[in-house]
Every structure is written in C-alpha cells, then in structure tokens.
Write an enzyme that holds these catalytic residues in place. Structure first.
Site: not given
Length: 521
Positions: A117, A138, A150, A188
């Site tokens: 991540s 991810h 992802e 993120n």
C-alpha cells in the site's frame, strides 16, 4: 486459476476468502504455520456468517472452503500456480526476499503481484531477475466488503499483466482501477486532500476538531468526521502516510503535512487504540462537548449583503430562506440602524468585505452558501465581532424554514472560504492534480474514492456539481486571499472552466489525435 497467497494476516486471509469464494483454488501460506491454521479457521467462520445472513448458499460456502488449500511451505514448487499475491509486512527487504525465493520455486509463467500500500512497485520488481512479471494489486481491508482493487503496473511490468489482473478482479466481483506507481497510488493519495486541510484548519484555530467534524458530516455529507476518522485509523498510521506521500511527491504544497501531528504521535495520542486521540475513549469518556444552546434574539433584523455581483445569487437564496423562516430580512441596498449583516462568502473572508465596503465590523458575519447535506449552517465571526450580536445571528440562522427542527449552526473563526469550502476545494484540487498528471483516469478516480473512502460522490463529480467555473473562482479566491500555494488552481480545473468541459471529462490527448485514421491508411 490456481492462486498462491503468501502472508496469512488480515489482508492475506481476506484475499483468500475473496478468491476462493469466486471459484479459484487458493494456496494459503505463511512462514508461521499457526498463522495459516488461524486464517483458514477465520475464513471458515466468515463463510458461515455469510450463510447465516443469507448472503451465500451453504453449498457454495462449503465449496469455497474446499478450494482453500493450506500450504506448509511458501516456497514449494507449484507448476500449476498462475498467480502469486504477496501480503506480507510493509518492508522492502522482506518483500524482496519473498519474491526472490518464489522466483526460484515457481515457473516463469506465474505472474507476481504485491499487495503493498505504500512501497514502490517498481522498486520491489527491480529486486527480481525478471521484473517484468510483477505488478501491484492493492486490496483494501476488509477485502470481501471493500469492492475496489488498485492495479499498479511498475515501470518494467509486461503490458499484458494489468489487463489480466483487471479481468481477474472484475470476474471476482470487485472493481479494478489502473493507477500509476506513485506514492499512495490513487485512494491514499486522493484521501490526503481532506485530512491535510482539516489539520490546516485546526492549525489556524478556525474551529475545534468537533466543530470541523460536524461540518464535514452535516454540510459535506461525509459518513465520519475527519478527526474521528484519524482516531479510528490511528494518528500514527495517518501521519506516516501523509509524510510518505508528501515526501514522495517532492514536498508538493497541496499535500503538506501539519506541524500538529509529530508531537501527538510521540505522546501516544493515536486515537481509539490508545484510549485518547483528538477525542477520549473508554468507559469514562464523555465524548465531544455538546454544542452550546441557541440563546440569541432570533427576531433581530438582518441584512444580507453580497460582497460582489458573483455572490448576488447566494445572497438572494439566503434572503429567501430566512424570510421563509419568518426572519426580519431588510430590503435596503445598504444596512441601516442596528441590523445584523450576513455576508455569503466564496473563497474570501468576512474581514475583507468589512474593509472593502465599510460594513459595521461588530455586527457583520459570514455565512457559507455551500448547499448543506443536512440541517446545518455555518457562521463565521471576525475578531471584531460583538459576541451578543454573534449570538443573535446564530439564532436567526437557526430558524427552521419548514416548521420542522431548527438548523444547527456552527460558529467558526473567519477564514477564507469557511470550513466546508476549504475541505471541498482541497478534495477537488488533489483529485484534479491526479487527473492532470494522468496518474489515473477521471472515472477511475471517482469510483475508487467513493468505494475506497466512502465519500458521498467522487471528487471530480463533486466539483462538477458546483461547476468548473465556480470551482475555479473558489480556488483563485483562496489562493489570492491566503497566499498559500496549497490553494493554487490546477491546470485541470482552469482548462475545463475555460473550455466549458466537465471536470469529469478526460478530454482529448495527443495520443487521441495519433489514433485518428487517415485517408489511404
């Protein structure tokens, strides 16, 4: 497909449940045998729960558990393994060792995927003899419920691997988005806009954490306030992610961390897991202080003043809403007597309106015209405000327009754009910067953020609801008023406002021109 998952912790077991439930044979392994045993038992309990809740047939659950194969040796030969998903701890050396040993044990045809991540997919792949076989995949926790993944190609990843992983993910019922191998990937990275701006508002003493959280929930419609979210995630984790992404993007101003977090992390104020963060937790905790009762004079006359022609529509809407609630709204062009002056602000401050138009400083207050998701309004006060007048203004704004419950009214310190506008501007700005760098497609940005972060609408679609031209005016006003480069307008919003394109429109690229068929081709 036969999939080997290395790492039987929270993420590994979740990926195993997801893949086995979708019909794949899953080899689950870990360097700790007991971790595999615990993970298989956990997956079994989750499948039983799904059956009990009617989300899965008992036969399907039993078949899924049959497809979950505990493996004692992570490095065992596996001629039929088509994909390896690594889900070990976030450490480059550890991941490099895992993939190095797998590379020696498995056939060259096996595709490697890392669930990292925060680490560079390219750097992990570079430790292999054949870096072209590895990509990022991810997942988000809990994997079966967070239906977004992802897909992250590294710089050397073979071009056939991202489509293969995308097809696998979507055949298993999740949505796959392809994103560039950059710090924070997509979700993120996009999420930093909201948290960093909330911390900036706290730095500037615009409001307390509970004030900012109430506005985030009731005006923007977020499920959870930003400080509540940091306490849930853990400030130590949040601060590390913020710092990592900011450093990775070479100190990009839009992603600038707050000076508030390092001392709080060192002091152990991490949130729920330590019993105290921005809020206190535990059996004796009382929660955030309740909002003070509305005690002012709701019948005091008010004048709604538009600081510029562009704000006249906001001023007219506020006049109409207050009049419908029975407030005494003046109709003069200029405020007269002892009336309260309410100024809809868009990216600017109440103080600047007072100075530019000679308004009475003690009786002039800002009101955020951003349409609220709930029954809350926001009143901005300057240092020159009379407290009694502010109380009266709060009472006027609290009047219900439909005979129902009164509005909640948050009182905050005067700042450019007020709280909700600054939060929204940052959300849109960070997402727009991702789009303009082609780190992800606009549609993927929106679907990933709504799914991964739970926003009520994707950031680009949210900005489009406001309109590209009005969002640009907000960004320009914030930048001009504060002088802070974190608010500078993005090329994405500026171009779309100029060209009349939607913020969600990917637009035409040079590659699109190259693909146009030519006569005689």
């Amino acid at each position: 497909m036969r999939i080997r998952i290395v790492g039987a912790g929270a993420m590994g077991r979740g990926i195993a449940q997801w893949a086995a439930s979708a019909g794949h044979t899953v080899e689950l392994c870990d360097v700790r045998t007991e971790a595999v045993t615990d993970a298989v038992a956990f997956v079994g309990s989750m499948l039983e729960r799904a059956v009990a809740k009617g989300r899965m047939a008992a036969g399907d659950a039993a078949a899924a558990l049959e497809r979950l194969v505990p493996l004692d040796d992570p490095w065992a030969a596996g001629p039929d393994v088509g994909l390896v998903i690594e889900a070990v701890r976030e450490d480059l050396d550890t991941k490099a060792e895992v993939f190095g040993r797998l590379e020696r044990a498995l056939p060259a045809s096996a595709v490697f995927a890392t669930n990292t991540s925060s680490l560079s997919v390219t750097r992990i792949a570079a430790t292999l003899k054949d870096p072209a076989r590895l990509a990022g995949l991810h997942f988000f926790n809990p994997v079966p419920l967070m239906r977004i993944v992802e897909v992250v190609p590294g710089a050397a990843t073979r071009p056939d691997i991202p489509p293969l992983l995308t097809s696998l993910v979507e055949s298993c019922g999740h949505r796959a988005v392809t994103v560039a191998d950059t710090p924070g990937f997509l979700v993120n990275h996009a999420g930093r806009g909201l948290v960093t701006e909330a911390l900036a508002l706290l730095e500037e003493t615009v409001g307390e954490p509970a004030d900012i959280d109430r506005i985030a929930r009731d005006v923007l419609g977020l499920r959870m306030g930003l400080f509540e979210l940091m306490d849930l995630t853990g400030l130590d984790v949040t601060a590390a992610v913020i710092d990592s992404i900011w450093t990775g993007f070479r100190h990009e101003d839009r992603l600038r961390p707050s000076y508030l977090t390092p001392n709080r992390v060192v002091a152990g104020l991490h949130g729920r897991k330590t019993g105290r963060g921005w809020y206190a937790y535990g059996p004796e905790a009382t929660g955030p202080a309740p909002e003070p009762p509305v005690t002012g004079d709701a019948d005091r006359p008010v004048h709604v003043f538009a600081p510029d022609p562009a704000q006249e529509a906001d001023a007219a809407a506020l006049r109409e809403a207050l009049a419908a609630a029975g407030a005494r709204v003046g109709s003069r062009a200029r405020p007269a007597g002892d009336v309260l002056v309410l100024v809809p602000v868009w990216g600017t401050t109440v103080a600047s309106a007072v100075a530019a138009h000679g308004l009475p400083a003690a009786r002039t207050f800002g009101v955020d015209p951003l349409p609220a998701a709930g029954r809350r309004r926001v009143l901005a006060v300057t240092p020159a405000a009379d407290p009694a007048a502010a109380g009266d203004a709060r009472a006027v704004l609290a009047r219900p327009a439909d005979g129902g419950e009164p509005f909640a009214v948050s009182v905050v310190r005067d700042t450019a754009g007020s709280v909700a506008q600054r939060l929204l501007a940052s959300i849109v700005s960070v997402a727009a910067s991702i789009a303009e760098r082609a780190l992800a497609a606009p549609a993927d940005i929106d679907v990933a953020v709504t799914t991964g972060l739970g926003y009520p609408v994707g950031p680009l679609a949210w900005g489009e609801r406001i309109g590209a031209a009005r969002m640009l005016r907000l960004h320009r006003a914030l930048h001009a008023t504060t002088g802070d480069p974190r608010h500078r307008p993005t090329r994405w919003v500026t171009e779309r406002a100029a060209l009349g394109l939607a913020l969600t429109d990917p637009g035409t690229s040079p590659a699109d021109v190259d693909r146009v068929p030519r006569d005689g081709a």
